[in-house]
Design an enzyme around this catalytic site. Structure first.
Site, short mmCIF file in Angstrom:
data_model
loop_
_atom_site.label_atom_id
_atom_site.label_comp_id
_atom_site.label_asym_id
_atom_site.label_seq_id
_atom_site.Cartn_x
_atom_site.Cartn_y
_atom_site.Cartn_z
N ASP A 1 -2.79 -5.98 -0.62
CA ASP A 1 -2.33 -5.96 -2.02
C ASP A 1 -1.00 -6.70 -2.06
O ASP A 1 -0.40 -7.00 -1.02
CB ASP A 1 -2.14 -4.50 -2.49
CG ASP A 1 -1.61 -4.43 -3.91
OD1 ASP A 1 -2.08 -5.19 -4.77
OD2 ASP A 1 -0.70 -3.62 -4.17
N SER A 2 -0.51 -6.94 -3.27
CA SER A 2 0.80 -7.57 -3.41
C SER A 2 1.92 -6.61 -2.97
O SER A 2 3.03 -7.05 -2.74
CB SER A 2 1.02 -7.96 -4.87
OG SER A 2 0.94 -6.82 -5.68
N TYR B 1 2.46 -10.22 -8.25
CA TYR B 1 1.58 -11.39 -8.36
C TYR B 1 1.16 -11.59 -9.83
O TYR B 1 0.89 -12.71 -10.25
CB TYR B 1 0.28 -11.18 -7.57
CG TYR B 1 0.37 -11.30 -6.07
CD1 TYR B 1 1.58 -11.43 -5.39
CD2 TYR B 1 -0.81 -11.30 -5.32
CE1 TYR B 1 1.61 -11.54 -4.00
CE2 TYR B 1 -0.78 -11.42 -3.94
CZ TYR B 1 0.42 -11.53 -3.28
OH TYR B 1 0.43 -11.64 -1.91
N GLY B 2 1.07 -10.49 -10.55
CA GLY B 2 0.38 -10.49 -11.84
C GLY B 2 1.04 -11.29 -12.94
O GLY B 2 0.42 -11.58 -13.96
N CYS C 1 -6.35 -5.24 -4.93
CA CYS C 1 -5.41 -5.82 -5.88
C CYS C 1 -6.23 -6.36 -7.05
O CYS C 1 -7.09 -7.23 -6.86
CB CYS C 1 -4.64 -6.96 -5.21
SG CYS C 1 -3.53 -7.84 -6.33
N THR D 1 -5.27 -8.18 -9.45
CA THR D 1 -4.92 -9.56 -9.78
C THR D 1 -5.66 -10.54 -8.87
O THR D 1 -6.27 -11.49 -9.34
CB THR D 1 -3.39 -9.73 -9.63
OG1 THR D 1 -2.75 -8.74 -10.43
CG2 THR D 1 -2.94 -11.11 -10.05
N GLU E 1 6.94 -0.03 -7.55
CA GLU E 1 7.61 -0.60 -6.37
C GLU E 1 9.04 -0.07 -6.24
O GLU E 1 9.58 -0.01 -5.14
CB GLU E 1 7.63 -2.13 -6.46
CG GLU E 1 6.27 -2.79 -6.31
CD GLU E 1 5.70 -2.75 -4.88
OE1 GLU E 1 6.48 -2.83 -3.92
OE2 GLU E 1 4.46 -2.61 -4.75
N CYS F 1 -5.16 -2.18 -12.22
CA CYS F 1 -4.21 -2.65 -11.21
C CYS F 1 -4.05 -1.48 -10.24
O CYS F 1 -3.89 -0.32 -10.68
CB CYS F 1 -2.88 -2.98 -11.88
SG CYS F 1 -1.50 -3.16 -10.74
N HIS G 1 -1.75 -0.51 -8.46
CA HIS G 1 -0.48 0.23 -8.50
C HIS G 1 -0.56 1.42 -9.47
O HIS G 1 0.16 2.40 -9.31
CB HIS G 1 0.67 -0.66 -8.97
CG HIS G 1 1.25 -1.55 -7.91
ND1 HIS G 1 0.57 -2.60 -7.35
CD2 HIS G 1 2.47 -1.52 -7.30
CE1 HIS G 1 1.33 -3.20 -6.46
NE2 HIS G 1 2.50 -2.57 -6.40
#
Ligand code: DGL
Length: 272
Positions: A10-11, A42-43, A73, A75, A151, A185, A187
């Site tokens: 994932d990012s 990334y998105g 991910c 994205t 994050e 997403c 996250h």
């Protein structure tokens, strides 16, 4: 049988939603996790950049001799499907498994989809849902700030900042009367308690990381690629920024420490 690890990427932290589920479903499997914490998000980036990052991420996992790759991910799944499908090992992403779970869960045919700007712009979930049932009504909403909040560790259910942002983003989807919401997403499931309380009890949340993990488990079973019972197990985490913040949120979310198993790499240079 195949004792090599499953590769998940994932990012940033979001793909841990898939790792958590894989650990539950396949507790004997080794996992290599890659979180591109130095380049998240990334998105909000353009297609070419996302494609380049996705190629580098998957190349890194292949360099670790993984037996399959899970793009945890939304994205990358939305924008770089062609990269994943060209791999020499089985590739699973989050779109189809999440769409299938949502289509099965909805009763009123109204499904909300939240994701990054790139994911929503790509229309990936809507297309997958309509392929399953063209009568579904789909209500997409980009929620770009959620990734930064996760994050940054603003993940507690009582966090007021995250709640306020969620109320703002989710108002149109609520007003549309959806009974199912795809957390498109990876996250977002980390703040599912907040999203759930804003959406209300009657709305089923679809965790894209979890659904992709379920699909991966099935794919490994179908291809006879599960590890042998009792095979030595290792779970390792690789990130591209300092590991501290990653380790703190990962521990909170996974419910166990990842210290001593997390290391920083340089994805732009020589990743191995
Ligand atoms: N977890 C990623 C996703 O599912 C986050 C995207 C981002 O880095 O913006 O889309």
């Amino acid at each position: 049988m195949d004792n090599r690890p499953i590769g998940v990427f994932d990012s940033g932290l979001g793909g841990l939603t898939a790792v958590k589920q894989l650990e539950k479903l396949l507790p004997g499997e080794s996992i290599i996790y890659f979180g591109d914490t130095g380049r998240v998000p990334y998105g909000s980036r353009g297609k070419e950049t996302i494609l380049r990052y996705a190629r580098q991420d998957m190349d890194f996992l292949l360099s670790q001799n993984v037996k399959a790759v899970l793009a945890a991910c939304g994205t990358v799944s939305s924008v770089a499907r062609s990269v994943g499908e060209a791999l020499s090992v089985p590739y699973i992403d989050v779109i189809r498994p999440s769409a299938q779970a949502a289509a099965a869960a909805t009763k009123n045919g109204k499904i909300g989809v939240i994701g990054t700007a790139a994911t929503i712009h790509s229309d990936s979930y809507r297309s997958a849902l309509l392929r399953l049932n063209h009568k579904l009504q789909v209500f997409p909403q980009a929620c770009p700030l959620f990734v930064s909040l996760v994050e940054s560790g603003f993940v507690a259910p009582q966090d007021e900042v995250t709640r306020l942002v969620a109320e703002r983003y989710l108002a149109p989807v609520r007003a549309a009367g959806v009974d199912t919401l795809i957390l498109g997403c990876t996250h977002y499931p980390i703040i599912a308690p907040t999203i759930g309380s804003v959406m209300g009890r009657g709305v089923t949340l679809i965790d894209s990381g979890r659904e992709a993990a379920l699909a991966m488990a099935q794919a490994l079973k179908d291809r006879d690629l599960l590890c042998e019972p009792g095979a030595p197990r290792q779970v390792r985490y690789f990130v591209t920024d300092t590991p501290e913040n990653f380790m703190n949120v990962a521990e909170l979310f996974l419910g166990h420490s990842v210290e001593g198993r997390t290391q920083r790499i340089d994805i732009e240079g020589d990743p191995a």
